[in-house]
Design an enzyme around this catalytic site. Structure first.
Site, PDB file in Angstrom:
ATOM      1  N   TYR A 126     -10.703  -9.206  10.296  1.00 30.14           N
ATOM      2  CA  TYR A 126     -11.766  -8.784   9.383  1.00 30.14           C
ATOM      3  C   TYR A 126     -11.470  -9.384   8.017  1.00 30.14           C
ATOM      4  CZ  TYR A 126      -8.377  -5.078   8.240  1.00 30.14           C
ATOM      5  OH  TYR A 126      -7.250  -4.387   7.896  1.00 30.14           O
ATOM      6  N   GLU A 150       1.922  -6.528  10.127  1.00 25.49           N
ATOM      7  CA  GLU A 150       1.653  -5.130  10.467  1.00 25.49           C
ATOM      8  C   GLU A 150       2.736  -4.709  11.456  1.00 25.49           C
ATOM      9  OE1 GLU A 150      -0.645  -3.412   9.077  1.00 25.49           O
ATOM     10  OE2 GLU A 150      -1.988  -4.900   8.185  1.00 25.49           O
ATOM     11  N   HIS A 210       3.321  -4.307   6.204  1.00 29.49           N
ATOM     12  CA  HIS A 210       2.266  -3.296   6.156  1.00 29.49           C
ATOM     13  C   HIS A 210       2.371  -2.376   7.374  1.00 29.49           C
ATOM     14  CE1 HIS A 210      -0.328  -5.220   2.935  1.00 29.49           C
ATOM     15  NE2 HIS A 210       0.587  -6.158   3.181  1.00 29.49           N
ATOM     16  N   HIS A 232       0.852  -1.183   0.000  1.00 30.38           N
ATOM     17  CA  HIS A 232       0.000   0.000   0.000  1.00 30.38           C
ATOM     18  C   HIS A 232       0.892   1.239   0.000  1.00 30.38           C
ATOM     19  CE1 HIS A 232      -3.127  -2.792   1.936  1.00 30.38           C
ATOM     20  NE2 HIS A 232      -3.472  -2.578   0.672  1.00 30.38           N
ATOM     21  N   GLY A 233       0.587   2.159  -0.889  1.00 27.19           N
ATOM     22  CA  GLY A 233       1.462   3.318  -1.069  1.00 27.19           C
ATOM     23  C   GLY A 233       1.645   4.164   0.162  1.00 27.19           C
TER      24      GLY A 233
END
Length: 493
Positions: free
Chosen positions: A287, A309, A227, A126-127
């Site tokens: 999720y 993460e 991430h 993800h940028g």
């Protein structure tokens, strides 16, 4: 005549008529009310542009102290030059804006195929989650500086082929947004096992295609993508069949929980999480998401991938990067080293030729198999330690073999030598006399006698001797024992 019996396994994929509820991105707020943008539905299916970024634009000040794409490329190439003895730099493709996706391969024999497991790290999927790209450059430099000095660095470089892709989404980084230049969330762009979200190959993003092509040409035993936005080690499945938020275990749940725990326990404070027990989580229980890279790697690439993460804040100040590096350094190193510290490893060879076989390795009770390499026949099967396993190897045209192992706190090596389904027939004929006849009729006569049963009568032997005497004017000495060889058993090593 050799006969090969080919066995094929048909994978039944069930498609369902309803698409899952809108899912949040890894590391974003976990409340749908905070979800930026909107989703469009087409015939009941959530279409590709899941996240239209219309939230507040990140200011340029947040990028201060982070490497630009050009600086990152320069850093990658400098590592390749400085550590050319253990590094190789290559590109797997380009982004939408034609930015090369550079990879750093680190090994004692970079660029050469070996009977070793391979691991890949990916950052910046993800940028707006750039911490991973910075930490992966630091990791490559640390390994380069500590080879033959630090035992862990040396263990990894000598026994694993490590591939580092610092940024999968350079365009999103430069635009300071989550998606790529086409505003597509790359972690929703892969084919999904439950729903046909991304079945149209032509609609996939170039970054996604590059990753998929990468795995087609090279087998990775395990992988991790870095991430930001939370602090937890996430493992498959990321989605569930009924699209509900619930624990949805993949076949190798034990192995994945072990791998996630290796990262969490080695981290400065991840395992102390009050939100995630032990600092790890099943993706669907956190999720559910669909079209994610993690599940696709496991299903289609035979690669055990985690989603890590590594920072509560997606874009922390640059002066915090050194601290984040120290918090995550041992976790990254221990995760890569786990490929050779646990699991079952070995080679699979053919008993009749000695050649390596691209066989399947299965574990009883686990509905998942890994393939051995075609060049060396090597396999590397991740398993949770502290248990007994029944390992079975199968290959079309060969007899299967099974063994039991007790996997303790260290890896186990088991080589398999497979026997063909039908051993080769080796026939040896004897003419019964050393006669050299000069015409076809006499050769046919010899062929007739060649087929006579072993229990030949004494008169027949006398007649045969007499005929040879008349034809060649000399007596023929018969062997004391006539031996016909039937099936020759293969040698099992």
């Amino acid at each position: 005549m050799e006969k090969a019996f080919c066995f094929s396994f048909v994978l039944l994929v069930l498609f369902f008529s309803s698409f899952p509820f809108p899912a949040l991105a890894r590391g974003s707020e976990r409340s749908s009310s905070n979800l930026p943008g909107s989703e469009d539905y087409n015939n009941g299916f959530l279409v590709r542009h899941l996240f239209e970024e219309n939230s507040r634009q990140l200011g340029r000040e947040v990028t201060h102290g982070y490497m630009t794409n050009s600086e990152l490329e320069k850093a990658v190439k400098e590592i390749g030059q400085r550590c050319s003895n253990i590094c190789r730099i290559y590109s797997i493709g380009k982004s939408v804006k034609e930015v090369p996706l550079w990879v750093i391969e680190i090994s004692d024999k970079p660029g050469h195929e070996e009977a070793e497991p391979a691991f890949k790290f990916l950052g910046n999927v993800h940028g707006d989650e750039p911490v991973g790209r910075e930490l992966l450059i630091l990791l490559a430099n640390w390994l380069c500086d500590n080879y033959m000095k630090d035992p862990l660095a040396t263990l990894i470089i000598k026994n694993v082929h490590l591939h580092i892709l610092p940024t999968m989404n350079p365009d999103g980084f430069s635009l300071r947004q989550r998606g790529n230049a086409n505003n597509i969330d790359l972690n929703r762009d892969f084919p999904d096992q439950f729903f046909p979200t991304n079945d149209d190959v032509d609609l996939r993003q170039p970054e996604t295609k590059a990753i998929m092509s990468w795995l087609t040409g090279r087998h990775f035993t395990a992988s991790a993508s870095l991430h930001g936005g939370a602090l937890v080690a996430n493992y498959p499945w990321d989605g569930s069949q009924n699209s509900r938020k619930e624990y949805y275990a993949c076949p190798d749940d034990k192995a994945f929980r072990y791998m996630a725990s290796v990262y969490s326990r080695s981290h400065h404070n991840m395992s102390l999480s009050t939100e995630f027990q032990g600092g790890i989580t099943n993706g669907a229980a956190w999720y559910p998401i669909y079209g994610g890279m993690q599940d696709w790697n496991y299903i289609h690439g035979g690669c055990f991938e985690l989603t890590l993460e590594i920072s509560d804040i997606k874009w922390p100040k640059a002066d915090e990067l050194s601290t984040l590096w120290e918090f995550n350094r041992m976790s990254m190193l221990n995760l890569v080293a786990s490929l050779v510290r646990t699991g079952v490893h070995g080679r699979i060879l053919s008993s009749d030729t000695g050649q390596p076989l691209p066989a399947s390795v299965m574990i009883k009770g686990i509905n998942y198999s890994v393939k051995s390499g075609g060049t060396f026949g090597d396999y590397h099967r991740m398993l949770g330690p502290g248990e007994s396993y029944e390992v079975m190897v199968t290959m079309p045209g060969y007899q299967s073999k099974t063994t039991h192992i007790l996997l303790k706190d260290k890896a186990t090596s088991v080589d398999f030598v497979l026997d063909p389904e039908e051993p080769r027939q080796h026939k040896q004929f004897s003419t019964g006399c050393d006669c050299n006849y000069g015409n076809q009729n006499k050769l046919e006569m010899v062929g007739f006698f060649r087929g006579i049963h072993l229990e030949i009568t004494l008169p027949a032997i006398v007649i045969l001797v007499f005929l040879c005497f008349l034809l060649k004017r000399k007596m023929i000495k018969f062997p004391k024992h006539k031996q016909l060889l039937g099936h020759k058993r293969p040698i099992v090593i």
